[in-house]
Design a protein around this motif. Structure first.
Motif, PDB file in Angstrom:
ATOM      1  N   PRO A  61      33.775  15.551  26.390  1.00  0.00           N
ATOM      2  CA  PRO A  61      34.031  16.576  25.376  1.00  0.00           C
ATOM      3  C   PRO A  61      35.530  16.823  25.179  1.00  0.00           C
ATOM      4  CG  PRO A  61      33.492  17.587  27.468  1.00  0.00           C
ATOM      5  CD  PRO A  61      33.396  16.124  27.689  1.00  0.00           C
ATOM      6  N   ASN A  62      35.905  17.271  23.989  1.00  0.00           N
ATOM      7  CA  ASN A  62      37.274  17.752  23.743  1.00  0.00           C
ATOM      8  C   ASN A  62      37.277  19.225  24.115  1.00  0.00           C
ATOM      9  OD1 ASN A  62      38.717  15.542  22.633  1.00  0.00           O
ATOM     10  ND2 ASN A  62      37.485  15.732  20.773  1.00  0.00           N
ATOM     11  N   LEU A  63      37.420  19.460  25.407  1.00  0.00           N
ATOM     12  CA  LEU A  63      37.238  20.822  25.914  1.00  0.00           C
ATOM     13  C   LEU A  63      38.571  21.554  25.996  1.00  0.00           C
ATOM     14  CD1 LEU A  63      34.555  22.083  26.750  1.00  0.00           C
ATOM     15  CD2 LEU A  63      35.121  21.544  29.114  1.00  0.00           C
ATOM     16  N   PHE A  64      38.586  22.775  25.514  1.00  0.00           N
ATOM     17  CA  PHE A  64      39.808  23.592  25.551  1.00  0.00           C
ATOM     18  C   PHE A  64      39.472  24.984  26.056  1.00  0.00           C
ATOM     19  CE2 PHE A  64      40.532  20.356  22.379  1.00  0.00           C
ATOM     20  CZ  PHE A  64      41.814  19.921  22.654  1.00  0.00           C
ATOM     21  N   ALA A  65      40.492  25.642  26.574  1.00  0.00           N
ATOM     22  CA  ALA A  65      40.347  27.058  26.927  1.00  0.00           C
ATOM     23  C   ALA A  65      41.533  27.788  26.328  1.00  0.00           C
ATOM     24  CB  ALA A  65      40.326  27.228  28.439  1.00  0.00           C
ATOM     25  N   LYS A  66      41.272  28.980  25.844  1.00  0.00           N
ATOM     26  CA  LYS A  66      42.368  29.765  25.274  1.00  0.00           C
ATOM     27  C   LYS A  66      42.196  31.225  25.632  1.00  0.00           C
ATOM     28  CE  LYS A  66      40.305  30.441  20.674  1.00  0.00           C
ATOM     29  NZ  LYS A  66      40.131  31.902  20.750  1.00  0.00           N
ATOM     30  N   SER A  67      43.298  31.902  25.551  1.00  0.00           N
ATOM     31  CA  SER A  67      43.264  33.343  25.734  1.00  0.00           C
ATOM     32  C   SER A  67      42.546  33.955  24.530  1.00  0.00           C
ATOM     33  CB  SER A  67      44.720  33.834  25.825  1.00  0.00           C
ATOM     34  OG  SER A  67      44.812  35.145  25.374  1.00  0.00           O
ATOM     35  N   LYS A  68      41.940  35.096  24.756  1.00  0.00           N
ATOM     36  CA  LYS A  68      41.205  35.730  23.652  1.00  0.00           C
ATOM     37  C   LYS A  68      42.161  36.248  22.581  1.00  0.00           C
ATOM     38  CE  LYS A  68      37.065  37.050  26.228  1.00  0.00           C
ATOM     39  NZ  LYS A  68      36.180  36.055  25.661  1.00  0.00           N
TER      40      LYS A  68
END
Lengths: 297, 600
Positions: free
Chosen positions: B571-578
């Protein structure tokens, strides 16, 4: 044997020897003691410790305890390779540098200075890039880089003996250099070398663990203590306790090597003899019956 | 050893009497070292009585390596002497020892408390009121010249600086970027792009037809270009004002799709006159301008007011950093060190638990096992088929993507227009059949030994090793840091590759199955009928009703190749701040258009 008895007379020496013997047994018998195939994957990934898997399983479902046992051999052999390589490359030129003339002395001194200046990690990577990724290449290179320790220890000890009156007397009497080295130098050089060797084996464990942590020297999926530590770190959020076992094993082994080096240092030489004698005397005093105050009836 | 960034430690000093008259300042702890008669080998220690004692110097290497302070073998005499003159601890020294213990405990407490408190800082998406994107990237570009960088995953980072003629929308179709429109000639072997008026690069050079022509020709001719193989359809380029016309070597309706961010990020021709300098000082006409670049580590960028769509860029500054170890990214996001990062699937659950926005961008990721059919044993079709049946794709998905990926037997994920459903599961996992094929090829269990050459440790390789071991093939994993050279020179027999795909499906197909495709380890091998099938796709306009059908037929023809076994799509997985608003769902791209940072 006298030295061994003296080391074992110290509590720290006994503890170190017991731990190191256990580690040596792991290295010898680890692969056979492993309850499961250390390379066999399963669907049971990142499992917690259980009866079937004492230390749980890794990201591919392999039994961590079996991998730890199996990985002992590479880790122990690697550290021994480092120490023995350093001993051979360092100690012999260290002794010879005192007797083999100024040119040899100058050359070996500059070489030792150069080796000390080289960053071992970069050098190990460069050599591996040249010769291929393998634990033997990595350890031999690192051993050469650690060898100045032995060079300087043996040279310093030899220098101290070479200028002593009884050696000068032997030279005046016509004794050969070989005889002097065998008769006078070797016995003086041996204790500090033994200390350095024990310490270097400990250093070797850290080096092997560091290199295998970085994936240098060992081809996957061969397990090593450092490699297990590295792979566990990627899954800390799933198994926060996973690095504890390999880290503890590395830590305790290095500590035992240092403890042994400490013990050898404490019991070597005149002061060591005095220490052991004093301990014996103290133990004799404590085992004899106490004399009541005011005399006996 | 002091850490980078920490203030240099100053060792406390003690005063040492020298022959009862003078004092030397020396660090406390180990005895001070002075040159002695044999300065190169031994050092002198000044005894308290002023005499000189020779000893060998401490070696730095083992000391640095050794975390536990072991004995110093060369201080034997000193230690022995200490044993003989040791004094009984008196009340004063006991008090000192107690004080030292308190100080040590206090230091340890502070050392633990400071990071713990700093971790409670919460997210810090912006500083001083400006909207700052703090992006930790696993694909920090090693090259900032788009011609050298190529079509790989790092194009997303380069797209901060560079724009291209076209870009892709959320459906993956080409839409205007620097070019406001384009049209093909009647035959389909020529295309004219019309560049937006009044645009300029960040160095003030105009963005016009000449700049586009220069960019295309540089990509075709520059010695270290990684793109020339993608531009074989382009014959000659003519520039006239804001227009640029491409004469094609064949009818090819894929050109607008091709000349997007992956293949034609356009650099200022003036800056590109010195490609080596451009490589570390990028100059484009993208949404951001680079202010500072520390190669391989960090790039600081600010918004480009001259960008054609500047009104829809709501980010003022970007701090792009090379992501550290995957396991530390989540804590970096939690503490506000970053507010956006690509995420290893193993960290997804930790990121979710930390209250971060974890999302997957659509993409074209596909991993494969690359075989060289020009080399034994893969010159035997039965061995190739044995490998195909030995691969259990589900294991890759379960163990490597933590449920976020999916299995695939094509260079495209399911649902993409080029995905050919008719070819699905052509070689299902069947170890028994695999063993049978190996036996027919004359290989007994354990006979066949293969070297799997990869660039770095990769759990994929261990899974391949274990699955092939189950059918009697012994695989040895070889890590070769110079892997790229033999791989792209097609010298390897057996390797692994993972692609992030291309915007043009034809480009993906030719890269994998074409006779000179960079990802075809078996060059010049090409499956039968593939060339004709690809030519037909090129000749079919993208809006033609049968385009999907023709494209899928080309995929089917390509999948006849015996050089590739596709395994799974990560997957093209990302995490970001809300604090960051959602990103546009452009497949495989990271588009900052319209993205806002709250609290700025």
């Amino acid at each position: 044997m006298t030295m061994v008895r003296r080391v074992l007379s110290l509590t720290s020496g006994r503890i170190a020897v017991v731990i190191l013997v256990l580690v040596a047994l792991l290295a010898l018998c680890g692969p056979w003691l492993a309850p499961q195939d250390p390379l066999a994957t399963s669907d049971n990934t990142l499992a917690s410790a259980s009866g079937a898997h004492w230390l749980g399983t890794d990201y591919l479902g392999r039994d961590v305890f079996s991998r730890l046992l199996d990985g002992s051999r590479i880790s122990v052999l690697g550290s021994l390779e480092v120490a023995l390589m350093a001993l051979v490359v360092g100690a012999v030129p260290g002794i010879l540098s005192v007797y083999s003339g100024r040119a040899f002395e100058w050359l070996t001194l500059r070489l030792a200075d150069t080796l000390v200046a080289l960053p071992f990690l970069l050098f190990a990577i460069a050599v591996i890039a040249l010769l291929g990724n393998g634990i033997t290449q990595a350890m031999l290179v690192t051993g050469a880089l650690v060898s100045p320790l032995f060079y300087r220890v043996s040279r310093a000890a030899t220098l101290a003996v070479a200028r002593s009156p009884y050696v000068e007397a032997a030279i005046v009497s016509g004794a050969s250099v070989g005889w002097i080295v065998r008769r006078h130098v070797w016995v003086k050089v041996l204790p500090p070398i033994a200390v350095a060797l024990a310490q270097t084996i400990g250093v070797g464990f850290v080096i092997v663990s560091s290199l295998t942590f970085l994936g240098i020297g060992v081809q996957p999926p061969a397990p090593t203590w450092g490699g297990l530590l590295a792979s566990d770190l990627g899954y800390l959020s799933h198994q926060p306790w996973a690095p504890v076992a390999p880290a503890l094993l590395i830590m305790v082994t290095v500590w035992a090597c240092n403890l042994l080096a400490d013990a050898i240092r404490d019991v070597s030489g005149e002061a060591g003899r005095a220490l052991v004698d004093r301990r014996r005397a103290r133990s004799r005093t404590s085992t004899s019956a106490p004399v009541p105050v005011g005399g006996s009836r | 050893m002091p850490r980078a960034g920490s203030p240099p430690s100053v060792a406390p000093v003690r005063r040492i009497p020298v022959r009862g008259r003078e004092f030397l300042d020396a660090p406390t702890g180990p005895a001070p070292a002075l040159p002695c008669a044999d300065a190169s080998t031994t050092h002198a220690r000044i005894r308290d009585d002023g005499s000189c004692e020779c000893r060998a110097p401490l070696l730095t290497l083992p000391r640095l390596l050794l975390p536990f302070s072991g004995p110093d073998p060369i201080r034997e005499n000193e230690m022995s002497a200490r044993l003989t003159i040791r004094r009984r601890p008196d009340a004063r020294s006991a008090r000192q020892a107690g004080g030292l213990r308190v100080a040590a405990l206090g230091t340890a407490f502070v050392a633990l408390l400071v990071p713990a408190l700093s971790a409670c800082g919460g997210s810090a998406s912006s500083s001083a009121g400006s909207a700052t994107l703090k992006w930790a990237s696993s694909y920090f570009p090693s090259h900032w010249d788009p011609v050298v960088s190529g079509s790989g995953a790092q194009f997303r980072e380069l797209a901060l600086v560079y724009s291209s003629l076209t870009r892709t929308d959320e459906e993956g179709k080409a839409v205007p970027d620097l070019a406001e429109s384009w049209e093909y000639n009647a035959k389909g072997d020529g295309i004219t792009f019309h560049v937006r008026p009044g645009l300029k690069f960040s160095d003030g050079e105009p963005v016009d037809g000449a700049a586009v022509k220069s960019a295309i020709e540089r990509a075709q001719k520059q010695k270290n270009s990684a793109l020339f193989g993608d531009l074989t359809s382009i014959g000659s380029v003519k520039a006239s004002g804001l227009d640029v016309t491409l004469d094609l070597t064949q009818v090819d309706y894929q050109i607008p799709q091709l000349l997007g961010e992956r293949v034609l990020q356009i650099a200022s021709p003036k800056a590109a006159a010195n490609p080596a300098k451009l490589d570390q000082n990028p100059v484009g006409a993208g949404p951001f301008v680079i202010d500072q670049l520390i190669p391989g580590t960090k790039a600081v960028l600010r918004k480009n007011p001259d960008y054609w769509d500047a009104k829809n860029i709501h980010i003022d500054d970007v701090e792009l950093v090379s992501a550290p170890d995957a396991s530390t990214v989540v804590s970096g996001l939690q503490t506000g060190v970053y507010n956006f990062a690509d995420l290893d699937p193993s960290q997804a659950s930790a990121a979710e638990k930390a209250g971060l926005d974890v999302f997957s961008q659509p993409g074209f990721n596909a991993s494969n096992i690359s075989l060289n059919v020009n080399k034994a044993p893969f010159d035997d079709d039965r061995v190739v088929d044995a490998l195909r049946y030995a691969v259990n794709r589900k294991e890759f998905v379960d163990k490597l993507t933590f449920g976020h990926g999916e299995s695939t037997d094509q260079p495209f994920p399911k649902g993409y227009v080029a995905y050919d459903a008719k070819s699905e599961n052509a070689y299902p996992y069947d170890p028994a059949k695999s063993k049978k094929l190996l036996a027919e090829a004359g290989h007994r269990p354990g006979d066949l030994k293969l070297n799997l050459v990869i660039p770095a440790e990769d759990p994929q390789a261990e899974i391949v090793q274990s699955q092939l071991a189950a059918v009697g093939i012994k695989v040895t994993i070889k890590i070769d840091k110079n892997w790229a050279t033999p791989f792209f020179a097609k010298d390897l027999a057996f390797s692994l590759y993972s692609t992030t795909g291309r915007d043009s499906a034809v480009q993906t197909l030719t890269a994998h199955f074409g006779p000179n495709g960079p990802l075809n380890l078996s060059t010049p091998y090409e499956p039968d009928g593939f060339k004709e099938a690809v030519a037909k796709v090129r000749q079919t306009p993208l809006d033609a009703p049968d385009y999907a059908q023709v494209l899928q037929a080309a995929t089917r023809a390509g999948l006849e190749s015996k050089a590739l076994i596709f395994t799974f799509s990560s997957p093209n997985l990302f995490a970001k701040s809300k604090t960051l608003s959602d990103l546009p769902k452009n497949p495989a791209h990271i588009d900052w258009t319209g993205v806002k940072i709250a609290g700025s």
